[in-house]
Scaffold this motif. Structure first.
Motif, PDB file in Angstrom:
ATOM      1  N   GLN A  30       9.431   9.716 -38.528  1.00 25.06           N
ATOM      2  CA  GLN A  30      10.228  10.863 -38.099  1.00 25.06           C
ATOM      3  C   GLN A  30      11.048  11.431 -39.250  1.00 25.06           C
ATOM      4  O   GLN A  30      11.204  12.654 -39.381  1.00 25.06           O
ATOM      5  N   LEU A  31      11.580  10.538 -40.092  1.00 25.54           N
ATOM      6  CA  LEU A  31      12.364  11.001 -41.227  1.00 25.54           C
ATOM      7  C   LEU A  31      11.511  11.783 -42.215  1.00 25.54           C
ATOM      8  O   LEU A  31      11.921  12.835 -42.723  1.00 25.54           O
ATOM      9  N   ASN A  32      10.320  11.288 -42.476  1.00 26.24           N
ATOM     10  CA  ASN A  32       9.434  12.004 -43.399  1.00 26.24           C
ATOM     11  C   ASN A  32       9.017  13.352 -42.823  1.00 26.24           C
ATOM     12  O   ASN A  32       8.911  14.352 -43.553  1.00 26.24           O
ATOM     13  N   GLU A  33       8.793  13.399 -41.506  1.00 26.44           N
ATOM     14  CA  GLU A  33       8.439  14.669 -40.858  1.00 26.44           C
ATOM     15  C   GLU A  33       9.613  15.641 -40.929  1.00 26.44           C
ATOM     16  O   GLU A  33       9.419  16.852 -41.135  1.00 26.44           O
ATOM     17  N   PHE A  34      10.841  15.124 -40.738  1.00 23.63           N
ATOM     18  CA  PHE A  34      12.030  15.971 -40.829  1.00 23.63           C
ATOM     19  C   PHE A  34      12.144  16.561 -42.231  1.00 23.63           C
ATOM     20  O   PHE A  34      12.423  17.759 -42.395  1.00 23.63           O
ATOM     21  N   ALA A  35      11.935  15.737 -43.247  1.00 30.21           N
ATOM     22  CA  ALA A  35      12.006  16.212 -44.628  1.00 30.21           C
ATOM     23  C   ALA A  35      10.926  17.246 -44.904  1.00 30.21           C
ATOM     24  O   ALA A  35      11.168  18.254 -45.581  1.00 30.21           O
ATOM     25  N   GLN A  36       9.743  17.022 -44.359  1.00 30.13           N
ATOM     26  CA  GLN A  36       8.641  17.967 -44.566  1.00 30.13           C
ATOM     27  C   GLN A  36       8.937  19.289 -43.861  1.00 30.13           C
ATOM     28  O   GLN A  36       8.684  20.375 -44.419  1.00 30.13           O
ATOM     29  N   THR A  37       9.470  19.222 -42.655  1.00 30.81           N
ATOM     30  CA  THR A  37       9.818  20.434 -41.912  1.00 30.81           C
ATOM     31  C   THR A  37      10.853  21.260 -42.665  1.00 30.81           C
ATOM     32  O   THR A  37      10.850  22.490 -42.608  1.00 30.81           O
ATOM     33  N   PHE A 114      19.288  19.125 -38.663  1.00 28.92           N
ATOM     34  CA  PHE A 114      20.210  18.000 -38.522  1.00 28.92           C
ATOM     35  C   PHE A 114      19.528  16.932 -37.683  1.00 28.92           C
ATOM     36  O   PHE A 114      19.095  17.183 -36.558  1.00 28.92           O
ATOM     37  N   TYR A 115      19.414  15.754 -38.271  1.00 29.04           N
ATOM     38  CA  TYR A 115      18.751  14.635 -37.607  1.00 29.04           C
ATOM     39  C   TYR A 115      19.601  13.401 -37.823  1.00 29.04           C
ATOM     40  O   TYR A 115      20.243  13.240 -38.870  1.00 29.04           O
ATOM     41  N   ASP A 119      17.995   4.246 -39.721  1.00 27.14           N
ATOM     42  CA  ASP A 119      17.055   3.736 -40.721  1.00 27.14           C
ATOM     43  C   ASP A 119      17.522   4.118 -42.125  1.00 27.14           C
ATOM     44  O   ASP A 119      17.650   5.309 -42.447  1.00 27.14           O
ATOM     45  N   THR A 120      17.743   3.121 -42.977  1.00 25.53           N
ATOM     46  CA  THR A 120      18.224   3.387 -44.338  1.00 25.53           C
ATOM     47  C   THR A 120      17.156   4.021 -45.223  1.00 25.53           C
ATOM     48  O   THR A 120      17.460   4.407 -46.362  1.00 25.53           O
ATOM     49  N   HIS A 121      15.953   4.170 -44.718  1.00 19.45           N
ATOM     50  CA  HIS A 121      14.925   4.918 -45.460  1.00 19.45           C
ATOM     51  C   HIS A 121      15.410   6.335 -45.758  1.00 19.45           C
ATOM     52  O   HIS A 121      14.952   6.970 -46.716  1.00 19.45           O
ATOM     53  N   ALA A 122      16.329   6.812 -44.944  1.00 22.32           N
ATOM     54  CA  ALA A 122      16.869   8.167 -45.126  1.00 22.32           C
ATOM     55  C   ALA A 122      17.418   8.360 -46.531  1.00 22.32           C
ATOM     56  O   ALA A 122      17.272   9.437 -47.131  1.00 22.32           O
ATOM     57  N   TYR A 123      18.038   7.324 -47.089  1.00 23.25           N
ATOM     58  CA  TYR A 123      18.665   7.464 -48.411  1.00 23.25           C
ATOM     59  C   TYR A 123      17.633   7.678 -49.520  1.00 23.25           C
ATOM     60  O   TYR A 123      17.972   8.246 -50.563  1.00 23.25           O
TER      61      TYR A 123
END
Length: 504
Positions: A30-37, A114-115, A119-123
């Motif tokens: 989900q984080l990667n999709e948010f970044a891609q969006t 805004f998400y 998950d610390t992958h966000a950093y």
């Protein structure tokens, strides 16, 4: 699967929504999709979604000067994860009397920028990380009773920094907003990031700045971030410049110019000094409040007379006590820093201010007890206001808590009312929010604890007090004006903290 009832922080009612515990530890897709969006926008992670971080996230996401996509990161525990679920399912977790909060949140919903996650992958995706985690002071007896009666544990703060340092990319900009012991950025944060980058085989190319928040929940919540003065610094020239560039994109610096200090330690001292100054002003007036009672004089009219001098306009007024997250601990952070990083000795006056302020409600309790000749058992008491500050729903470190605890210990039956607080989290009890709910009862004492405007403007409350059976009206926080005192005094006994001239 376990569930937890979501409670909106601040002026709120229990939402009634049961959020299942999410799979928060693995949110990478989900984080990667948010970044891609949000491709083409800078990713800003805000670590901590409390009173500061949550609204800071909204301000950044709605920046008119830059295109940002914001990821709010919270701890994956039961006291925090519901905020993540709430944000991602259309409900901002902090209710406020400032309509701008909800407006900015709805704007992020439309923009999809805004998400929230645990998950610390966000950093690893972040270009900028804003650090807004709590750094608490542990008072050994709940309240400061004497000097050095506290501890500061940096373990949690270091753990928060490590979660960023272990995955963030090179050239990231790190901005600490958390109030910390002066010297923390230079003596704790920088060495931690240097070691983490070295361990990961990365060059030490990152920027680290410090810019403390002056957030004030209430009707000016958003403006206390976006339209207010900021102080900042960096660990080096490049960090300071990068911090300035970011701040200029979220703050109206044309009207509220930035102030740069020469080091992060100076900036950290600036935050704790300004709050220590205010805490000491409040502590100073407390002994004069007690003096005024014994001297049978009106301290309010004395203070107003003194305030005519331009150099004395900031003298404080009597009240129940100090609350909130800053004044109750920031002087102690400064003293801890002095002892552990610099002088080797405490800042005695700053510590003494906290000690006095923590015990301020005891004076109100003692005056309350004297008015009842010490006969508190089975007295019915209505407390009006549990929030620590006028017209907001924030119960953190509220001085009402000590008064409430003492009244309960004394055997009183206590009813609580606050128009901004439906659930008192620290006491784990419900609070009435409507006057109609409490005005049906009969009481021996009504205590004005918080100076909410509702208590001076409500027709329901006014009519009830004008016709209720005679009782003691105890104003502990300058709620009743002179006219109200005269009107209610015809029917009830009146006791006002700071008004030693009143003998009903």
């Amino acid at each position: 699967m376990a569930t937890k009832k979501a409670v909106r922080t601040s002026a709120s009612t229990i939402s009634g929504i049961d959020y299942p515990i999410p799979e928060v530890l693995d949110d990478k897709r989900q984080l990667n999709e948010f970044a891609q969006t949000n491709s083409g926008k800078k990713i800003v992670c805000v670590q901590g979604l409390g009173f500061v971080g949550a609204v800071m996230s909204l301000v950044v996401a709605n920046s008119p000067a830059a295109q940002y996509a914001v990821i709010g990161v919270e701890l994956p525990n039961e006291s925090s994860y519901w905020k993540v679920c709430s944000i991602n399912t259309g409900t901002f977790p902090i209710a406020s009397s400032d309509p701008s909060v909800e407006q900015l949140y709805q704007s992020t919903q439309r923009r999809k920028n805004f998400y929230a996650t645990c998950d610390t992958h966000a950093y690893s995706l972040a270009d900028i990380v804003v650090i807004d985690v709590n750094l608490d002071v542990q008072k050994k007896h709940g309240k400061q009773k004497r000097l050095n009666d506290f501890e500061v544990d940096l373990t949690g703060f270091k753990r928060a920094l490590e979660s960023i340092a272990s995955v963030c990319k090179e050239d990231v900009l790190l901005i600490v907003e958390t109030t910390v012991p002066p010297g923390t950025c230079e003596k704790v944060a920088k060495p931690l990031f240097d070691k983490a980058f070295e361990r990961r085989g990365l060059s030490k190319r990152y920027q680290l700045g410090y810019s403390y928040e002056r957030v004030m929940p209430g009707p000016h919540y958003v403006n206390s971030i976006r339209n207010f003065y900021r102080v900042y610094a960096g660990i080096d020239e490049q960090s300071a410049k990068a911090t300035e560039v970011f701040l200029r994109t979220i703050i109206r610096t044309d009207e509220y110019p930035l102030t740069r200090l020469h080091s992060t330690t100076a900036c950290e001292i600036s935050k704790v000094l300004e709050n220590s100054f205010r805490a000491m002003n409040i502590a100073f007036i407390q002994e004069w409040t007690e003096f005024a009672h014994r001297a049978h004089v009106n301290l309010f009219e004395i203070v107003e007379a003194i305030r005519m001098r331009p150099t004395h306009k900031n003298i404080m007024l009597p009240g129940l006590g100090v609350g909130g997250y800053c004044l109750t601990k920031d002087p102690l952070l400064a003293s801890w820093s002095s002892q552990n990083f610099f002088l080797g000795t405490a800042l005695a006056q700053s510590e003494a201010a906290v000690t006095i302020n923590d015990q301020m409600p005891l004076f109100s309790y003692n005056e309350f007890s004297k008015a009842l000749n010490g006969k508190l058992s089975r007295k019915k008491v209505l407390l009006l206001g549990v929030s620590y500050l006028r017209n907001i729903g924030d119960t953190r470190q509220t001085p009402v808590e000590l008064l409430y605890t003492m009244l309960k210990k004394g055997g009183c039956t206590v009813t609580l009312h606050d128009p901004y607080v439906a659930y008192w989290q620290e006491q784990q009890c419900s609070v009435h929010t409507r006057f109609e709910e409490v005005c049906k009862g009969s009481y021996d004492v009504v205590v004005f604890c918080t100076a909410h405007s509702h208590y001076t403007e409500s027709v329901v409350l006014r009519d009830w007090l004008s016709s209720a059976q005679p009782m003691l009206l105890f104003d502990s926080n300058a709620v009743l004006n002179e006219d109200a005192i005269k009107i209610y005094g015809r029917r009830h006994r009146i006791l006002v903290i700071g008004r030693g001239d009143i003998h009903s």
